[in-house]
Design a protein around this motif. Structure first.
Motif, PDB file in Angstrom:
ATOM      1  N   PHE A 233       0.840  -1.193   0.000  1.00  0.00           N
ATOM      2  CA  PHE A 233       0.000   0.000   0.000  1.00  0.00           C
ATOM      3  C   PHE A 233       0.875   1.243   0.000  1.00  0.00           C
ATOM      4  O   PHE A 233       2.100   1.172   0.175  1.00  0.00           O
ATOM      5  N   GLY A 234       0.253   2.360  -0.215  1.00  0.00           N
ATOM      6  CA  GLY A 234       0.961   3.625  -0.161  1.00  0.00           C
ATOM      7  C   GLY A 234       0.853   4.232   1.218  1.00  0.00           C
ATOM      8  O   GLY A 234      -0.241   4.371   1.770  1.00  0.00           O
ATOM      9  N   CYS A 235       1.991   4.580   1.800  1.00  0.00           N
ATOM     10  CA  CYS A 235       2.037   5.230   3.110  1.00  0.00           C
ATOM     11  C   CYS A 235       2.291   6.705   2.840  1.00  0.00           C
ATOM     12  O   CYS A 235       3.425   7.133   2.609  1.00  0.00           O
ATOM     13  N   GLY A 236       1.207   7.484   2.809  1.00  0.00           N
ATOM     14  CA  GLY A 236       1.292   8.870   2.371  1.00  0.00           C
ATOM     15  C   GLY A 236       1.606   9.835   3.485  1.00  0.00           C
ATOM     16  O   GLY A 236       0.940   9.849   4.524  1.00  0.00           O
ATOM     17  N   THR A 237       2.613  10.671   3.278  1.00  0.00           N
ATOM     18  CA  THR A 237       2.992  11.686   4.273  1.00  0.00           C
ATOM     19  C   THR A 237       2.713  13.092   3.779  1.00  0.00           C
ATOM     20  O   THR A 237       2.968  14.060   4.496  1.00  0.00           O
ATOM     21  N   SER A 238       2.185  13.216   2.563  1.00  0.00           N
ATOM     22  CA  SER A 238       1.746  14.509   2.038  1.00  0.00           C
ATOM     23  C   SER A 238       0.550  14.241   1.142  1.00  0.00           C
ATOM     24  O   SER A 238       0.695  13.680   0.045  1.00  0.00           O
ATOM     25  N   ASN A 239      -0.636  14.613   1.599  1.00  0.00           N
ATOM     26  CA  ASN A 239      -1.870  14.255   0.899  1.00  0.00           C
ATOM     27  C   ASN A 239      -2.873  15.387   0.991  1.00  0.00           C
ATOM     28  O   ASN A 239      -3.132  15.905   2.079  1.00  0.00           O
ATOM     29  N   GLN A 240      -3.436  15.780  -0.123  1.00  0.00           N
ATOM     30  CA  GLN A 240      -4.449  16.830  -0.134  1.00  0.00           C
ATOM     31  C   GLN A 240      -5.460  16.535  -1.239  1.00  0.00           C
ATOM     32  O   GLN A 240      -5.126  15.976  -2.270  1.00  0.00           O
ATOM     33  N   GLY A 241      -6.715  16.911  -0.980  1.00  0.00           N
ATOM     34  CA  GLY A 241      -7.743  16.721  -1.987  1.00  0.00           C
ATOM     35  C   GLY A 241      -9.100  16.488  -1.374  1.00  0.00           C
ATOM     36  O   GLY A 241      -9.272  16.518  -0.154  1.00  0.00           O
ATOM     37  N   PRO A 242     -10.110  16.206  -2.208  1.00  0.00           N
ATOM     38  CA  PRO A 242     -11.494  16.014  -1.748  1.00  0.00           C
ATOM     39  C   PRO A 242     -11.724  14.614  -1.193  1.00  0.00           C
ATOM     40  O   PRO A 242     -12.594  13.880  -1.659  1.00  0.00           O
ATOM     41  N   PHE A 243     -10.935  14.231  -0.194  1.00  0.00           N
ATOM     42  CA  PHE A 243     -11.064  12.911   0.408  1.00  0.00           C
ATOM     43  C   PHE A 243     -11.873  12.944   1.702  1.00  0.00           C
ATOM     44  O   PHE A 243     -11.977  11.939   2.403  1.00  0.00           O
ATOM     45  N   GLY A 244     -12.437  14.128   2.019  1.00  0.00           N
ATOM     46  CA  GLY A 244     -13.220  14.259   3.236  1.00  0.00           C
ATOM     47  C   GLY A 244     -12.367  13.964   4.453  1.00  0.00           C
ATOM     48  O   GLY A 244     -11.171  14.238   4.492  1.00  0.00           O
ATOM     49  N   GLY A 245     -12.987  13.356   5.449  1.00  0.00           N
ATOM     50  CA  GLY A 245     -12.265  13.011   6.668  1.00  0.00           C
ATOM     51  C   GLY A 245     -11.810  11.581   6.691  1.00  0.00           C
ATOM     52  O   GLY A 245     -11.578  11.016   7.772  1.00  0.00           O
TER      53      GLY A 245
END
Length: 467
Positions: A233-245
Motif C-alpha cells: 500500500f501507499g504510506c502517504g505523508t503529504s496528501n491533499q484533496g477532496p477525500f473528506g475526513g
C-alpha cells in the motif's frame, strides 16, 4: 463458478442515514472498536459468511446554507474526479503491465464525502483502524501516515508505521515499485532503481489538484479477522484533496497492486457490492469471493462482457448500447461507440453529449408538466416541484452489450437540494471523445458483480437493506 477453493466472502455493511434538506447523505462510524463498545454489535453467520451488524450515530444539525454548500462541494469534487478519469483514460501507459472476513463499513457524509467507506485494520501492532473510500477506479490502496508533513484532516488517528513490527518500506528495485512505475499516468516512483537501499517513493496526482505522496510499503491488512500478510500500500505523508475526513482510498481497480489482484489466491478476482439507498436504517454489502448464495437479489444475475482495452488502466469498461426513459428508447449516434466505466467512486453518471442530450430531450418531453428551475452545480436539467403532492418520475434503464437491461432505482433518477430545485441526476461530458461513467448514484439497490478472470460484469436487482 468454482475457483478450486472454498469461496471467501467479505461482507462490508454500508450504514446510511438520511441527510437534511432532501439530499440523501451518509454518516460515518468513528472506529470498529468504538462502534462495538457503544452499540453492542452482533455478528451472525450466513451461508459461510460472517455479517457484523451496524447501527448509526445521530448526526449534528446544520444550517440550510451549510448543507447546500456541502452538496454543491460534493458535486464539484465529483466533476473534478470525472475530469481526472478522462485524462487517465486518454493518457494511460501502453506498457504491459473457506475463509471468512467481515469489517464494519459506513457511509461518509460526516466525513464530507458521498462515497462509501470501509474501516479496515492495518499494521501488525494490533491493526489500527483506517476508514477508506471504496474505489473501483483506484489501482493502489493508500492511507495517511505519521509523521505527516501535509495531510488533510481525517477522523481516525494517522497510521503510525513505528507502531507496527511488520511494517516495511519497499525498495526501489522491487517488483511492486516497477508495477507502480508502469502506471505512469497516476503513479511515478522517484528513486534510484539500481540501489537496493533506495525507498520506493510515489506520487499519485490528479487533474483536480489532489494528490498523495509517500513511500510504497507492505504490512498486515486485517479484514475483520482475515489477515493479509505483506499487503502492499501507499504510506502517504503529504496528501491533499477532496477525500473528506477519510484515511485514504481502498483500491479495487484492475491493476497489479489493487486489493483484488493482491488477494487473487483468497478471493479469485471476484467481488460484488450492493449500494444502499441513503436513508436511515438502510445498509448494503461488499462481497469478496464467488459465493453468490449470500446475495439477496430479487432478479436473476445478467452478465455483460468487459471491454478489452490495452489502455484500460485500472478501470472496468463495458459497452452501453442504449438507454430508455419511461420505457421509450432514446436514439443517439453515441451508442455506436458506447464504452463506459462502471465506477463506485464517481457519484453522478456522466454521459457523452450526444447521448446525454438525447436522454435530456426525452426526459423533458415526459416531464413537461412540471416547471423548470435553474441548474444546480453540474446538473443542468432541474425543476421546481414546490407544492406538488405527487410526481410521476419516468423510469430510467441502461442497456449494455448482450441486451443486458439494468433498471435504475427510482431514487437514482432525481437529485434534490430541496423541492424547489430537483434535477435529473445525470450530467454531460464536454466532448463525445470522452468516456461516459456510470456513477454510484445510479447503482443503488443493485447487486453489481465484477468477475475479473471471466472478464464480465453482472447486475441484479437487490434491496440493499440487511439490518
Amino acid at each position: 463458478m468454482a475457483w478450486g477453493f472454498s469461496a471467501t466472502v467479505l461482507l462490508l455493511l454500508l450504514l446510511v442515514v438520511e441527510g437534511g434538506g432532501g439530499v440523501d447523505c451518509m454518516e460515518v462510524v468513528r472506529s470498529r472498536r468504538a462502534l462495538q463498545r457503544k452499540h453492542h454489535l452482533r455478528s451472525r453467520a450466513e451461508s459461510g459468511a460472517t455479517i457484523l451488524e451496524l447501527r448509526h450515530h445521530s448526526s449534528g444539525k446544520k444550517s440550510r446554507e451549510d448543507e447546500d454548500d456541502d452538496v454543491a462541494g460534493f458535486l464539484s469534487s465529483d466533476a473534478a474526479r470525472v475530469s481526472s478519469l478522462q485524462r487517465r483514460v486518454a493518457g494511460w501507459s501502453t506498457e504491459e503491465d473457506d475463509d471468512k472476513a467481515s469489517v464494519p463499513v459506513s457511509s461518509g457524509a460526516r466525513l464530507r464525502t458521498l462515497n462509501y467507506v470501509a474501516a479496515v485494520g492495518l499494521g501488525g501492532g494490533g491493526g489500527d483502524d483506517a476508514t477508506v473510500i471504496v474505489d473501483t477506479a483506484s489501482e493502489l490502496t493508500w492511507v495517511q501516515c505519521a509523521p505527516c508533513a501535509s495531510c488533510h484532516d481525517q477522523q481516525d488517528p494517522l497510521f503510525d508505521p513505528a507502531s507496527s513490527p511488520s511494517y516495511a518500506v519497499l525498495p526501489c528495485n522491487s517488483s511492486s515499485c516497477d508495477a507502480l512505475r508502469l502506471a505512469a499516468a497516476t503513479g511515478s516512483p522517484s528513486c534510484d532503481a539500481s540501489s537496493s537501499d533506495s525507498s520506493c517513493s510515489y506520487t499519485l496526482s490528479y487533474r483536480d489538484g489532489s494528490y498523495s505522496q509517500g513511500v510504497l510499503a507492505r504490512d498486515k491488512l486485517s479484514l475483520a479477522g482475515e489477515v493479509i500478510d505483506g499487503f502492499v500500500f501507499g504510506c502517504g505523508t503529504s496528501n491533499q484533496g477532496p477525500f473528506g475526513g477519510t484515511s485514504g482510498l481502498m483500491g479495487l481497480g484492475r491493476s497489479k497492486l489493487s486489493l483484488i489482484s493482491q488477494t487473487m489466491d483468497q478471493f479469485g478476482g471476484f467481488f460484488s457490492y450492493c449500494l444502499p439507498l441513503k436513508e436511515s436504517g438502510s445498509s448494503g454489502s461488499l462481497v469478496l469471493g464467488d459465493d453468490t448464495t449470500v446475495y439477496r437479489n430479487s432478479t436473476p444475475i445478467v452478465y455483460t462482457s468487459m471491454v478489452s482495452d490495452p489502455l484500460q488502466g485500472p478501470f472496468y469498461f463495458v459497452n452501453l448500447t442504449g438507454i430508455a426513459v419511461g420505457g421509450q428508447e432514446v436514439e443517439s449516434s453515441g451508442f455506436s461507440d458506447g464504452k463506459v466505466i462502471v465506477d463506485s467512486g464517481t457519484i453522478i453518471t456522466t454521459l457523452v453529449p450526444s447521448v446525454y442530450n438525447a436522454v435530456k430531450a426525452e426526459f423533458l418531453s415526459q416531464f413537461a408538466e412540471y416547471p423548470r428551475a435553474p441548474g444546480y452545480s453540474i446538473l443542468d436539467t432541474c425543476f421546481n416541484l414546490t407544492g406538488f403532492r405527487e410526481v410521476q418520475i419516468p423510469s430510467l434503464k441502461f442497456v449494455f452489450d448482450g441486451n443486458v437491461e439494468v433498471e435504475v432505482d427510482s431514487s437514482g433518477v432525481l437529485f434534490s437540494s430541496d423541492s424547489s430545485q430537483v434535477c435529473l441526476a445525470l450530467a454531460s461530458l464536454k466532448s463525445d471523445y470522452e468516456t461516459s461513467i456510470i456513477g454510484n448514484y445510479q447503482q443503488k439497490n443493485l447487486r453489481v458483480i465484477f468477475d475479473t478472470l471471466g472478464s464480465q460484469i453482472g447486475f441484479a436487482q437487490e434491496t440493499c437493506d440487511y439490518i
